[in-house]
Design a protein around this motif. Sequence first.
Motif, PDB file in Angstrom:
ATOM      1  N   ASN A  97       0.847  -1.204   0.000  1.00  0.00           N
ATOM      2  CA  ASN A  97       0.000   0.000   0.000  1.00  0.00           C
ATOM      3  C   ASN A  97       0.874   1.244   0.000  1.00  0.00           C
ATOM      4  N   ARG A  99       0.215   4.046   0.875  1.00  0.00           N
ATOM      5  CA  ARG A  99      -0.120   4.985   1.944  1.00  0.00           C
ATOM      6  C   ARG A  99       0.625   4.690   3.233  1.00  0.00           C
ATOM      7  N   ASP A 168      -3.023   9.271   6.378  1.00  0.00           N
ATOM      8  CA  ASP A 168      -2.787   8.014   5.694  1.00  0.00           C
ATOM      9  C   ASP A 168      -2.383   6.915   6.658  1.00  0.00           C
ATOM     10  N   ARG A 202      -9.261   2.663   6.375  1.00  0.00           N
ATOM     11  CA  ARG A 202      -8.124   2.213   5.570  1.00  0.00           C
ATOM     12  C   ARG A 202      -7.459   0.984   6.175  1.00  0.00           C
ATOM     13  N   GLU A 205      -9.620  -1.835   5.141  1.00  0.00           N
ATOM     14  CA  GLU A 205      -9.398  -2.120   3.728  1.00  0.00           C
ATOM     15  C   GLU A 205      -8.079  -2.847   3.512  1.00  0.00           C
ATOM     16  N   ASP A 230     -12.941  14.597  -2.441  1.00  0.00           N
ATOM     17  CA  ASP A 230     -12.130  13.598  -3.139  1.00  0.00           C
ATOM     18  C   ASP A 230     -12.116  12.272  -2.387  1.00  0.00           C
ATOM     19  N   ASP A 231     -11.947  12.327  -1.061  1.00  0.00           N
ATOM     20  CA  ASP A 231     -11.982  11.093  -0.280  1.00  0.00           C
ATOM     21  C   ASP A 231     -13.353  10.434  -0.370  1.00  0.00           C
ATOM     22  N   LEU A 233     -15.369  10.491  -2.941  1.00  0.00           N
ATOM     23  CA  LEU A 233     -15.455   9.815  -4.239  1.00  0.00           C
ATOM     24  C   LEU A 233     -14.705   8.487  -4.222  1.00  0.00           C
ATOM     25  N   LYS A 234     -13.546   8.425  -3.540  1.00  0.00           N
ATOM     26  CA  LYS A 234     -12.802   7.167  -3.450  1.00  0.00           C
ATOM     27  C   LYS A 234     -13.620   6.111  -2.716  1.00  0.00           C
ATOM     28  N   ILE A 235     -14.257   6.501  -1.632  1.00  0.00           N
ATOM     29  CA  ILE A 235     -15.073   5.543  -0.886  1.00  0.00           C
ATOM     30  C   ILE A 235     -16.286   5.128  -1.717  1.00  0.00           C
ATOM     31  N   GLU A 237     -16.371   4.823  -4.997  1.00  0.00           N
ATOM     32  CA  GLU A 237     -15.880   3.827  -5.950  1.00  0.00           C
ATOM     33  C   GLU A 237     -15.594   2.495  -5.259  1.00  0.00           C
ATOM     34  N   PHE A 238     -15.068   2.541  -4.026  1.00  0.00           N
ATOM     35  CA  PHE A 238     -14.814   1.317  -3.270  1.00  0.00           C
ATOM     36  C   PHE A 238     -16.116   0.571  -3.001  1.00  0.00           C
TER      37      PHE A 238
END
Length: 618
Positions: A97, A99, A168, A202, A205, A230-231, A233-235, A237-238
């Motif tokens: 990862n 991050r 992160d 995270r 995940e 932005d975060d 949108l990532k979640i 998509e997840f």
Amino acid sequence: MVEVLNSPLASSISTYGYSHQNHLYCCSRRHDFRIPFQCISCCAYFDLGLKVKTSCSKKNLGFAVVALAEGSRPQFQTAKPRVRETFLLSKPIKNDNPRVFPSKVARLESVCEEERLPFVKENEDFSKNYPKQILPAWGSLADQDSENQNHVNKSSNIYLKTNDETEDEIYYLEERDVEILSRRLLKLSRANKVRSALALYRSMEHSSLLPNSHSCNSLLSCLLRNGRFDDALKIFEFMKANEIITGHTFSLILKAVANVHDCDAALSIFEEAERDYKTKKYMDTIVYNTMIAMFGKMNDGDQVERIWRSLKDNGLIGTEVTYRLLVCIFVRSSQNELALDAYHEMVQNGLSPDEDTMEAIIGACTREGKWDMALNIMQSMLNREIKPSLIACNALIISLGKSAKVDLAFKVYGFMKSLGYEPDSYTWNALLVALNRANKHADAIRLFESIRKEHSTSLNLHIYNTCLMSCQRLGLWEKAMQLLWQMEASEFCVSVTSYNLVIGACEASRKPKVALQVYKHMVQQKQSPDIFTLLSLIRVCIWGSLWHEVEEILNHAPNGSIYNAAIQGMCLRKKTDLARKLYVKMHEIGLRPDGKTRALMLQNLPKNVDQKRSDVVI
């Protein structure tokens, strides 16, 4: 590892109480001691910047890595190691990862059970019997010395973390129950603890633990509240990739996209989800309600209609919220037929409209002239003990007045007063219009006089004009002139329509000179006459045989409609010679006569057609 303990540099190791426990054996010329420690699933790497600090207390010694050094892993030689094999075989976290903290220094802390261990002196040599630490190639020795010197001066800033680094973070999760972790994530999100919630998400995940939909939706809402688009949108998509998405998820993200970008961007995501069979099954009625409300704010009735049709095509049934939105949006965008269709569909589906929906439908009925439907809706509101608003009552009176239903209009007026409402200017004007539509002009004038005496504050320009219309129909030019002076004395902004109504009253009573005086006064008040003003003047002057004034009006504003009215009036008054002259002049200036004017001119041609045909062009 012993080389690290032998180093004069301080090291700090902290423990968090892990279950598995082993022992680390450390030997030297003066000391031979055993340190119990708890094994964790990670490896620690060290650099020259670490200072080792050992301390003892009544607690067991445990090891936990707070941060890992990435890109610079020192290696240990294994010539006769004295450290137990169980420690060396501790399984590291696979660093796939990106991050995971880049370029971090491990922080260690040692605690002994019996007594504080003495510091190891620098001149003691363990290089012969214990593994050596091979340092990473970070440059020349001089550079390393300078870095060490700078490290001593900036030791207070070594462990400071930036916002991006702390956001992160990934933790080792001792708890592996997904439901328990999801509840923790839900509580953190509801408490608006963004950093902690993201770190837990995270970590789950990274550990291949899938949180439930409820906790992810709560985290998504928390991020959007704090501007972390932005975060979010990532979640999103997840959740789509792992098929834990819900209709509430789509509603949250669609509203956020519309706020950050625009409604077209949200519409693109919505249409893409509709086309995808994997996500289409999660598109419930609430998602469609979100899109309808979104475009309703823009008064885009066409797009709202398309979304409504798409909802029905996908086999979904609207809720009360759906139809309330549809009715109110269509009424606001003047699409009354669609509003009525939505209302009828709502009733067919067995849903009960609320107060807002019913009042909006009453407004739509008034615009479409469906007073009977508006009256039924008003009656149903009373049966459900819903008190209609003053606006709804006025709308119903207006609808009844336009249909000349005077008795029903006054019944609604009496019922409105029983509800405790005071009639306003809209109410009075609606009642006056109802009387005029029913040709009860004298009653309208009497009602106006009672309004002027008892409710003078409700008088406005529209009420005066409605009463002037009654005077025009009855030919009461004196009453019309009186009302005009009252309007000007009350400092109302008298419009051209008011002057036209007064001139029309003079025309109905055959008072051409009075009409001309009103016209001149109108021009003095800097009001430009329109086509209706000139037509009334032409007609009244012809009836008064004021031919010179007729010619002046025609020269002032040459217009085909005015010339046609003048020629027709002259023919009816048997002034055929003047009519022919105007007819010829009309052709000369390029104006076209209408059919009635041509027919009258053919009837009034002289008997010797060949003699006069050259003077008149038909």
